[in-house]
Design an enzyme around this catalytic site. Structure first.
Site, PDB file in Angstrom:
ATOM      1  N   LYS A  34      57.504  31.365  11.958  1.00 61.52           N
ATOM      2  CA  LYS A  34      58.909  31.012  12.197  1.00 61.52           C
ATOM      3  C   LYS A  34      59.060  30.319  13.552  1.00 61.52           C
ATOM      4  O   LYS A  34      58.131  30.341  14.370  1.00 61.52           O
ATOM      5  CB  LYS A  34      59.807  32.241  12.079  1.00 61.52           C
ATOM      6  CG  LYS A  34      59.586  33.316  13.101  1.00 61.52           C
ATOM      7  CD  LYS A  34      60.569  34.460  12.822  1.00 61.52           C
ATOM      8  CE  LYS A  34      60.450  35.550  13.849  1.00 61.52           C
ATOM      9  NZ  LYS A  34      61.530  36.508  13.765  1.00 61.52           N
ATOM     10  N   ARG A 131      68.900  46.340  12.725  1.00 59.43           N
ATOM     11  CA  ARG A 131      69.138  44.899  12.752  1.00 59.43           C
ATOM     12  C   ARG A 131      69.348  44.453  11.306  1.00 59.43           C
ATOM     13  O   ARG A 131      70.467  44.282  10.879  1.00 59.43           O
ATOM     14  CB  ARG A 131      67.960  44.185  13.423  1.00 59.43           C
ATOM     15  CG  ARG A 131      68.226  42.722  13.688  1.00 59.43           C
ATOM     16  CD  ARG A 131      67.099  42.069  14.467  1.00 59.43           C
ATOM     17  NE  ARG A 131      65.865  41.958  13.701  1.00 59.43           N
ATOM     18  CZ  ARG A 131      64.782  41.307  14.133  1.00 59.43           C
ATOM     19  NH1 ARG A 131      64.774  40.732  15.314  1.00 59.43           N
ATOM     20  NH2 ARG A 131      63.696  41.236  13.380  1.00 59.43           N
ATOM     21  N   TYR A 252      66.796  20.670  44.227  1.00 59.52           N
ATOM     22  CA  TYR A 252      68.229  20.989  44.147  1.00 59.52           C
ATOM     23  C   TYR A 252      68.586  22.254  44.911  1.00 59.52           C
ATOM     24  O   TYR A 252      67.857  23.256  44.835  1.00 59.52           O
ATOM     25  CB  TYR A 252      68.641  21.215  42.691  1.00 59.52           C
ATOM     26  CG  TYR A 252      68.729  19.957  41.866  1.00 59.52           C
ATOM     27  CD1 TYR A 252      69.667  18.964  42.146  1.00 59.52           C
ATOM     28  CD2 TYR A 252      67.876  19.779  40.782  1.00 59.52           C
ATOM     29  CE1 TYR A 252      69.739  17.821  41.379  1.00 59.52           C
ATOM     30  CE2 TYR A 252      67.943  18.635  40.003  1.00 59.52           C
ATOM     31  CZ  TYR A 252      68.880  17.656  40.307  1.00 59.52           C
ATOM     32  OH  TYR A 252      68.957  16.531  39.551  1.00 59.52           O
TER      33      TYR A 252
END
Ligand SMILES: Cc1ncc(COP(=O)(O)O)c(C=O)c1O
Length: 353
Positions: A34, A131, A252
């Site tokens: 998957k 689940r 950054y």
């Protein structure tokens, strides 16, 4: 020169891990492909494994169709089952094995029984993960209703373990016992071992393992030293070098001020390539030597400290994870799990056929 940033996939390592783990488990084993084979490229992985794997597993129909369209004939289990009747008929048409974990999925099979034949169904039982899964008390009723449709050629059982890779786990045994007790009279095969459970020395084995992360070379079982080969190496090169003074910073937010005059290698790989943005200060390997990332990770670039690596500079090879840097270390640094890092990688090349 093309942009030198790639995840290199060693398909021989994948196959070797699959075979070792299957032997360790001692039964049959699904190769779980998957999420694009956890970021490794599902079609190429399936082609490499097809001769040896007993079956494949993917999450949903589209993932299965991608493999069928690429010419994969082996059984493919849809772990989430189907979402509607159209998907059910398509799944049957392409001979997918399907998980049934919800009442609506059983009703769809009953409703479409005349339009299909030879369905291979895996009933998923709820044993503690909370689940997906049916209450264990429903197992006998579901088996007889599926058999009564006459379209189901085989029924098996599965459950998913919630804590198999947790240090000191004793919850898995409770889940396994719950599954075995609920199904022992029903004469069906069962599947409950995921990677960590296969790597655990303790407890019963299932008829079918479902091998995911370990097949990709990651041993998530605390205390296990079972040797696996990393399948993915995330690599790039230094394509610019900066010399900066003590007290200056890189990137950054100017978050990383250097405490000495430094040489900084700019690497052509960033968070859009799957490297986590919060892996500042994480270990990297430059020309096989250990150093660290410096400052914020940009979208398509990052910086590494090469002050002490005199021979490194333009064109130096950088490994973000793979053979020298374990992906689990990067994951821990970035406060995530190796699964998430691997499956977010989007550009892969293959080392072997
Ligand atoms: C239902 C199911 N089975 C098996 C697996 C494979 O698990 P692992 O990668 O831990 O081996 C997964 C992965 O998340 C899964 O969802």
């Amino acid at each position: 020169m093309t942009r030198p940033s790639r995840a290199l996939i060693d398909l021989n390592a994948l196959l070797s891990n699959y075979k070792k783990l299957r032997a360790l488990h001692g039964g049959k084993a699904f190769a779980v492909l998957k999420a694009n084979a956890y970021g490794h490229g599902a079609v190429r992985c399936a082609k490499k494994l097809e001769m040896d794997a007993d079956a494949f597993a993917v999450a949903f129909l589209e993932e299965g169709l991608e493999l069928r369209e690429a010419g994969i004939h082996k059984p493919i289990l849809l772990l989430e089952g189907v979402f509607d009747v159209k998907e059910l008929l398509k799944a049957a048409n392409h001979s997918f094995w399907i998980v049934v974990s919800r009442h609506e999925q059983l009703e769809m099979i009953e409703q479409c029984s005349r339009a299909m034949r030879g369905l291979n169904v895996w009933l998923k039982l709820e044993t503690g993960m909370n689940r997906l899964g049916l209450d264990v008390s429903l197992a006998p009723e579901y088996v007889s209703r599926l058999r009564a449709t006459k379209v189901v050629s085989r029924v098996s059982f599965m459950t998913h373990l919630a804590c198999a890779d947790v240090e000191g786990d004793d919850f898995s045994i409770k889940q396994i016992e719950k599954l075995i007790n609920a199904t022992k009279e029903l004469d069906c095969e069962v599947s409950f071992c995921n990677s960590a459970r296969v790597l655990s020395a303790k407890g019963p084995r299932s008829d079918w393992a479902r091998l995911g992360i370990a097949m990709y070379g990651i041993n998530t079982m605390p205390g296990s030293s079972f040797a696996l080969e990393p399948v993915m190496e995330l690599k790039s090169q230094i394509f610019d070098v900066k010399k900066i003074k003590k007290g200056e910073s890189v990137g950054y937010g100017c978050t990383a001020q250097v405490s000495r005059d430094s040489r900084v290698g700019i690497v052509a790989l960033g968070y859009a390539d799957g490297y986590p943005r919060n892996a500042m200060g994480c270990s990297v390997s430059v020309d096989g030597r250990l150093t660290k990332t410096l400052g914020a990770i940009s979208m398509d670039m990052l910086a590494v400290d090469i002050t002490e690596l005199e021979n490194s500079g333009l064109g130096s090879q950088v490994e973000l994870w793979g053979k020298h840097i374990h992906v689990s270390e990067v994951a821990q640094h970035a406060r995530t799990i190796p699964y998430e890092l691997l499956c977010k990688v989007n550009r892969v090349s293959f080392l072997s056929a």
